[in-house]
Design an enzyme around this catalytic site. Structure first.
Site, PDB file in Angstrom:
ATOM      1  N   ARG A   1      -0.850   3.845  -8.362  1.00  0.00           N
ATOM      2  CA  ARG A   1      -1.825   3.885  -7.258  1.00  0.00           C
ATOM      3  C   ARG A   1      -1.562   5.096  -6.335  1.00  0.00           C
ATOM      4  O   ARG A   1      -1.659   4.994  -5.118  1.00  0.00           O
ATOM      5  CB  ARG A   1      -1.765   2.605  -6.420  1.00  0.00           C
ATOM      6  CG  ARG A   1      -2.212   1.363  -7.136  1.00  0.00           C
ATOM      7  CD  ARG A   1      -3.696   1.451  -7.507  1.00  0.00           C
ATOM      8  NE  ARG A   1      -4.205   0.149  -7.867  1.00  0.00           N
ATOM      9  CZ  ARG A   1      -4.062  -0.398  -9.071  1.00  0.00           C
ATOM     10  NH1 ARG A   1      -3.437   0.261 -10.021  1.00  0.00           N
ATOM     11  NH2 ARG A   1      -4.561  -1.585  -9.322  1.00  0.00           N
TER      12      ARG A   1
ATOM     13  N   GLU B   1      -2.525  -1.367   0.370  1.00  0.00           N
ATOM     14  CA  GLU B   1      -3.014  -0.427  -0.634  1.00  0.00           C
ATOM     15  C   GLU B   1      -4.323   0.170  -0.127  1.00  0.00           C
ATOM     16  O   GLU B   1      -4.693   1.290  -0.465  1.00  0.00           O
ATOM     17  CB  GLU B   1      -3.255  -1.190  -1.943  1.00  0.00           C
ATOM     18  CG  GLU B   1      -3.377  -0.306  -3.163  1.00  0.00           C
ATOM     19  CD  GLU B   1      -4.718  -0.463  -3.838  1.00  0.00           C
ATOM     20  OE1 GLU B   1      -5.247   0.562  -4.286  1.00  0.00           O
ATOM     21  OE2 GLU B   1      -5.237  -1.574  -3.918  1.00  0.00           O
TER      22      GLU B   1
ATOM     23  N   SER C   1      -7.376  -5.378  -4.229  1.00  0.00           N
ATOM     24  CA  SER C   1      -6.001  -5.653  -3.785  1.00  0.00           C
ATOM     25  C   SER C   1      -5.784  -5.050  -2.409  1.00  0.00           C
ATOM     26  O   SER C   1      -5.915  -3.833  -2.256  1.00  0.00           O
ATOM     27  CB  SER C   1      -4.989  -5.017  -4.729  1.00  0.00           C
ATOM     28  OG  SER C   1      -5.204  -5.459  -6.039  1.00  0.00           O
TER      29      SER C   1
END
Ligand code: EPU
Length: 435
Positions: A258, A429, A333
């Site tokens: 990520r 995130e 998320s």
């Protein structure tokens, strides 16, 4: 503020016109017949071409430096044929763009927390981006893609660029492998399905991820054993200060979990305008992920599995676990899966032998944030207008009318509780805007 790029040139004694897009990138208009142009892209990937671009930039005889207007005057004497520009690469000059004042941006984000941008403009081409970068420069700048990975904490007191560069163009095909360029403003899922329809495989595990194509490499989106970096060829981005258009290959993007250079050393320096992917008609299937295997089996997978079936399995799994942003506001998320040292992991495992975990680079261990939040008792927890999704504890949801501050207060409580119980600090995130 004037930008270094683009710059305009003409070759004296000939009719060729050039736009220098960046220090290593030139678009050439070459006359063809009486009334047409052919447009080519040149990339200074080798020394002779780099030297050629440098000479064009210097603009010495026989090269003449032109203003944008003078250049356009010459260009308009012929029409463009076989221009075949990649998505967003419309010829100069742009159709005039404009700002919308006090624009509501909640609806442009999947979380849907209400907020306004002081001014917002739609970006349909590179030229639009360069215009917006040079206009109202006193105001801070924010780039919005699909709005699926951010939480607005308050109004944005600045310029907001809504990326809307569209188009899909195949630029190479050897019968099996293809290279396809996609405009940054295309929807990610729309592009994945388009690729599958065309028989270009390799992205099927990434079906139904919300967001835009341009945002996909920024955080190297991933799901079910595949990440964007596995199918990434290159991207082009415009530098926010100089206006230079540059190409980034995979190495220069420095992809991680990520993560990419656009979240690290090059953060807030570029506007990604298009992304190219390397796909294959005969791409190997990625079905090792447990949930995909069981979904395929439950569909009676005794015959050869196709890429489309994998995509359908992924869509079914995601729909069963993740809230549909068009129905319940969310940004996927909310937290990253934390990566901890082996010592820290063993400490947790002693008290919680069943803790979900995966090997991470350098002997470290990746924990499932969803598991930690779930076992801490937060799954399905509702607090007024927001809450923790009941199908996947990693996802925070806006049931309608939640503010960024309310969602963030919930996130902080979860972070504190998980840290107290497991000694692990979760990190969001999702990008926090205006925190
Ligand atoms: N788990 C729970 N409870 C929950 C959620 C998860 O116990 O509420 C456990 C699961 O049973 C499993 C483990 O945690 O043992 C991992 O769960 P899952 O397979 O659902 O994946 P994840 O690690 O929670 C990541 C991505 C998702 C992606 C899935 C599937 C991150 C931050 N998230 O979630 O990506 O869809 O893997 O590959 O890496 C997103 O980024 O927005 C996103 C949804």
């Amino acid at each position: 503020m004037s930008m270094d790029f683009p710059q305009f040139r003409k070759l004296e004694g000939a009719q060729n016109l050039y736009v220098i897009e960046g220090p290593k990138h030139v678009t050439e208009w070459q006359p063809m017949g009486k009334s047409n142009w052919v447009m080519h892209q040149h990339f200074a990937s080798d020394y002779p071409r780099y030297q050629w671009v440098t000479e064009l930039l210097q603009g010495e005889d026989p090269v003449r430096i032109l203003t944008a207007d003078a250049w356009e005057q010459l260009r308009s004497e012929r029409s463009v044929t076989s221009a075949d520009p990649a998505p967003g690469r419309t010829p100069w000059p742009p159709t005039p763009s404009s700002w919308r004042e006090e624009a509501p941006v909640g609806p442009l984000t999947t979380f849907g927390a209400a907020a306004h941008a002081q001014c917002l403009a739609e970006m349909a081409s590179d030229a639009d981006v360069r215009w917006a970068l040079q206009d109202r420069v006193e105001l801070p700048l924010m780039v919005l893609g699909g709005g699926s990975n951010l939480l607005m904490h308050q109004d944005w007191a600045g310029r907001m660029l809504h990326m809307n560069i569209r188009g899909v163009q195949k630029i190479a095909d050897d019968g099996d492998a293809v290279e396809v360029v996609v405009g940054a403003g295309e929807s990610w899922h729309g592009w994945v399905m388009h690729a599958l329809d065309a028989g270009w495989n390799g992205l099927e595990n990434l079906a139904l991820i919300p967001g835009s194509v341009g945002a996909s490499p920024m955080q190297n989106i991933g799901a079910y054993g595949v990440e964007v970096k596995d199918r990434f060829a290159w991207l082009e981005a415009i530098h926010r200060d100089t206006g230079a258009l540059e190409r980034f290959d995979s190495k220069r993007c420095a992809f991680g979990y990520r993560d990419s250079v656009f979240k690290q050393a090059e953060k807030d320096k570029w506007v990604i305008v298009r992304v190219a992917f390397s796909l294959e008609r005969t791409a190997p299937l990625n079905t090792q992920y447990g949930a995909i295997q069981s979904e395929l089996q439950s569909r009676g997978g005794d015959h050869d599995t196709t890429h489309r079936q994998v995509a359908e399995a992924v869509i079914t799994i995601r729909q069963s676990k993740l809230p549909d942003p068009s129905e319940i506001g969310n940004a996927g998320s909310f937290f990253k899966n934390p990566v901890v040292s082996r010592d820290a992991f063993e400490r947790i495992q002693r008290n919680h032998p069943e803790v979900a975990h995966y090997p991470a680079p350098e002997g470290r261990v990746k924990l499932a944030a969803g598991w930690l939040i779930d076992r801490a008792g937060w799954k399905g927890h509702r607090r007024g207008t927001c809450g923790v999704h009941d199908g996947q504890a990693l996802v925070l949801v806006n049931y309608g009318g939640a503010t960024g501050a309310e969602i963030w207060a919930l996130a902080l409580d979860i972070m504190e509780d998980v840290e107290g119980k497991y000694g692990v600090r979760l990190e969001p995130e999702v990008n926090q805007i205006g925190l």
